[in-house]
Design an enzyme around this catalytic site. Structure first.
Site, PDB file in Angstrom:
ATOM      1  N   LYS A 151      -7.400  -5.682 -10.043  1.00 13.75           N
ATOM      2  CA  LYS A 151      -6.128  -5.117  -9.597  1.00 13.75           C
ATOM      3  C   LYS A 151      -5.663  -5.771  -8.301  1.00 13.75           C
ATOM      4  O   LYS A 151      -4.467  -5.986  -8.090  1.00 13.75           O
ATOM      5  CB  LYS A 151      -6.275  -3.605  -9.422  1.00 13.75           C
ATOM      6  N   SER A 210      -5.867   6.389 -11.969  1.00 13.48           N
ATOM      7  CA  SER A 210      -5.817   5.557 -10.767  1.00 13.48           C
ATOM      8  C   SER A 210      -4.433   5.432 -10.143  1.00 13.48           C
ATOM      9  O   SER A 210      -4.285   4.811  -9.093  1.00 13.48           O
ATOM     10  CB  SER A 210      -6.353   4.147 -11.064  1.00 13.48           C
TER      11      SER A 210
END
Length: 237
Positions: free
Chosen positions: A181, A136
């Protein structure tokens, strides 16, 4: 852990390739083969092939994509013996076993796979991810590499965080845990959070722009909170 480390290395390779190409510099790709992510329980190759092996040839034939390997094997018959050449820790091995019937009904080895590609760039680019694993970081690594190569200021004083895989065409892929996140970014004082919302503009890295209708700056949407598996591109064979 081994799979996550490979995902991270794949993300680094793609980030370097995308950023260097967007900066107008030279990129070459060397397709090494199929990286084994998992061997299925019913595979006749179980106990021979292991996670982390790279399949370089089948029946003496090398292909330049996973699709090439898949297309060749799908033309074989279930039960037919297939000779697989693979690399493990830099050493070449060969094993021959019969093909099984996959859940798709097609003949196959019985593995989960992804591409193993070596990237060469000019100028040479090095990335140290530290203890971070997974794919990611691709988006942000691409942007960081691009800004260093071109000496371009994309931040303009803004505190920016972001997440997302990076695809070979420069588009940004989805990842898991996006809601967590996003909250972590806000708590750390970042006032912009880059992430994919819909299909990302392929020209994003080339122009240095992050279109408002393509990337989010911390706004919530209906995609947050859903369960997503963070992984790189993979397929069955």
């Amino acid at each position: 852990m081994k799979m996550q480390n490979f995902y991270m290395q794949s993300a680094i390779n793609e980030a370097k390739a995308v950023a260097v190409k967007a900066a107008g510099d030279k990129v070459t790709k060397d397709y090494l083969g199929i990286y084994v992510m998992e061997v299925q329980k019913n595979s006749k190759f179980k106990g021979k092939l292991k996670v982390g092996d790279t399949i370089t040839k089948v029946n003496g034939r090398h292909f330049e994509s996973a699709y090439g390997f898949q297309n060749y094997i799908r033309k074989q018959k279930v039960g037919k013996r297939l000779t697989v050449t693979y690399q493990r820790d830099g050493v070449k091995h060969t094993v021959t076993e019969p093909l099984i019937k996959l859940s798709s009904g097609q003949p196959g080895i019985g593995i989960i796979l992804t591409d193993n590609v070596k990237i060469k760039t000019s100028p040479k680019v090095s990335v140290d991810p530290g203890q971070i694993g997974g794919p990611s970081g691709g988006l942000m690594m691409s942007l960081q590499i691009y800004t260093q190569l071109t000496n371009t200021n994309l931040r303009h004083g803004r505190k920016i965080a972001g997440t997302g895989t990076i695809n070979p065409d420069g588009s940004v892929g989805e990842i898991g845990g996006i809601d967590k996140k996003n909250r972590g970014s806000q708590k750390s004082g970042r006032n912009h959070f880059l992430r994919t919302v819909r299909q990302t503009n392929k020209g994003c890295l080339e122009t240095g722009r992050t279109p408002r209708d393509k990337l989010s700056n911390g706004q919530k949407d209906s995609k947050e909170g859903r369960t997503e598996h963070e992984s790189g591109p993979c397929d069955k064979l």
